[in-house]
Design an enzyme around this catalytic site. Structure first.
Site, short mmCIF file in Angstrom:
data_model
loop_
_atom_site.label_atom_id
_atom_site.label_comp_id
_atom_site.label_asym_id
_atom_site.label_seq_id
_atom_site.Cartn_x
_atom_site.Cartn_y
_atom_site.Cartn_z
N MET A 43 0.85 -1.20 0.00
CA MET A 43 0.00 0.00 0.00
C MET A 43 0.89 1.24 0.00
SD MET A 43 -3.41 -0.94 2.08
CE MET A 43 -2.80 -0.70 3.72
N LEU A 46 6.68 3.10 1.46
CA LEU A 46 7.62 1.98 1.56
C LEU A 46 8.75 2.23 2.54
CD1 LEU A 46 7.88 1.11 -2.24
CD2 LEU A 46 6.25 0.25 -0.54
N GLU A 48 12.21 -0.17 4.68
CA GLU A 48 13.17 -1.28 4.52
C GLU A 48 12.47 -2.65 4.54
OE1 GLU A 48 16.33 -2.53 3.56
OE2 GLU A 48 16.24 -0.42 3.06
N HIS A 50 9.57 -3.44 3.20
CA HIS A 50 9.11 -3.72 1.83
C HIS A 50 10.30 -4.06 0.92
CE1 HIS A 50 5.83 -0.89 3.21
NE2 HIS A 50 5.12 -1.91 2.78
N GLN A 74 -10.32 -2.46 2.87
CA GLN A 74 -9.78 -3.14 4.05
C GLN A 74 -9.67 -2.23 5.27
OE1 GLN A 74 -5.92 -4.00 1.90
NE2 GLN A 74 -5.06 -3.80 3.94
N ASP A 164 2.40 -8.96 9.43
CA ASP A 164 0.96 -9.21 9.33
C ASP A 164 0.77 -10.72 9.18
OD1 ASP A 164 0.02 -6.41 9.28
OD2 ASP A 164 1.28 -6.34 7.50
O1 PAF Z 1 -0.08 -5.74 3.69
C1 PAF Z 1 -0.51 -4.84 2.95
O2 PAF Z 1 0.16 -3.85 2.69
C2 PAF Z 1 -1.91 -4.94 2.39
O3 PAF Z 1 -2.78 -5.54 3.28
C3 PAF Z 1 -1.96 -5.66 1.02
C4 PAF Z 1 -1.53 -7.12 1.14
C5 PAF Z 1 -1.08 -4.93 0.02
C6 PAF Z 1 -3.39 -5.66 0.48
O4 PAF Z 1 -3.88 -4.35 0.33
#
Ligand code: PAF
Length: 295
Positions: A43, A46, A48, A50, A74, A164
């Site tokens: 999302m 960004l 480190e 990511h 979400q 997550d």
């Molecule tokens: O983990 C995330 O950044 C979000 O939940 C995802 C997997 C990109 C879905 O929107």
């Protein structure tokens, strides 16, 4: 300004597309060369963490796609959605500097041509507790968008962070439910120097809260040290106690669950893979962390 740097900025622009058709077109030529395609959905905002997913993808695949899409379905709190940091220009420079092949930045219309609807899914015990209980509908939104993103990018492998962890297990269940030939790779949590788990939300914290939030990881590690000799109930009470004296810290939950079904356990059994999960709010920002108890 350094003239050479500005030339590089102008001529080395990261390949960025906004429609699924454009992604598919690119995929066609990669597939013609039998390339293995990796995918990192994000999302944006960004950090480190990511970039570590991108590196893992680059190790395992010939080409990598990253998507940036702040998915409205979400979020169950409109304020959380509007506060979510959006830093596309910076993100795209960071991805370019790290050698990304293709950036996919779809619009809401592209992802949800029929309006912001989410599917409902059945993931059994995975969606009973923790984030599912605290954020109703959240995982339906995640599963819906990841499903649309998988349709658009049809990768061989997709990479998700263990921060997550519940999301990671749900994505594994989603892929199996939908019979998608996509391998899901979970990647370890990246941490700031203080130990705080890296998150896009960390930048919403004041410097003081960001430092104080290191207590989450510290207390999780202390919990792990006691895990083989103390019952879960007591481990969780001790964790709560440790947060009490910390300014602005509000514990949302601390749970000890088995990694497969994500159900809470009342007894410690070293045959099961157990993990402690915590969510703590600092200055109203929800921070998630978790730690495997018997690595
Ligand atoms: O983990 C995330 O950044 C979000 O939940 C995802 C997997 C990109 C879905 O929107």
């Amino acid at each position: 300004m350094n003239r050479r740097a500005s030339r590089i900025d102008i001529y080395n622009i990261l390949e960025t597309v906004s429609s699924s058709e454009q992604v598919q077109l690119q995929l066609k030529s990669w597939r013609a060369e039998s390339m293995r395609i990796g995918f990192v959905p994000t999302m944006g905002a960004l950090h480190e963490g990511h970039i570590s997913l991108l590196r893992k993808a680059q190790e395992q695949c010939q080409k990598v796609i990253v998507s940036i899409f702040v998915n409205p379905t979400q979020f169950n709190d409109a304020k959380d959605l509007s506060n979510y940091p959006r830093t596309l220009e910076r993100d795209s420079r960071l991805l370019e500097a790290n050698g990304l092949d293709l950036l996919f930045v779809p619009s809401a219309k592209e992802m949800y041509p029929n309006g912001l609807q989410k599917e409902t899914y059945e993931f059994g015990s995975l969606t009973v507790g923790m984030e599912a209980a605290n954020r109703p509908g959240h995982f339906d939104g995640v599963a819906t968008v990841v499903s649309h993103l998988f349709d658009a990018c049809s990768p061989d492998v997709a990479f998700f962070g263990e921060k997550d962890f519940q999301q990671l297990q749900i994505i594994r269940a989603l892929v199996s439910l939908q019979n998608r030939p996509i391998e899901i790779v979970g990647c370890p949590i990246m941490r700031e120097e203080s130990g705080l788990a890296m998150s896009s939300r960390n930048q919403l914290l004041s410097p003081e809260a960001r430092q104080n939030a290191a207590v989450i990881y510290k207390s999780l590690k202390e919990l792990r040290e006691q895990a083989h000799k103390v019952e879960p109930k007591k481990l969780k009470e001790d964790f709560k106690e440790k947060l009490k004296g910390i300014p602005n810290a509000e514990l949302e939950y601390i749970k000890i669950c088995d990694e497969r079904g994500l159900l809470e356990v009342n007894e410690l059994n070293s045959n099961e893979q157990l993990r402690a999960f915590a969510v703590v709010r600092f200055e109203g920002v929800r921070l998630l962390d978790n730690l495997s108890l018997f690595p």
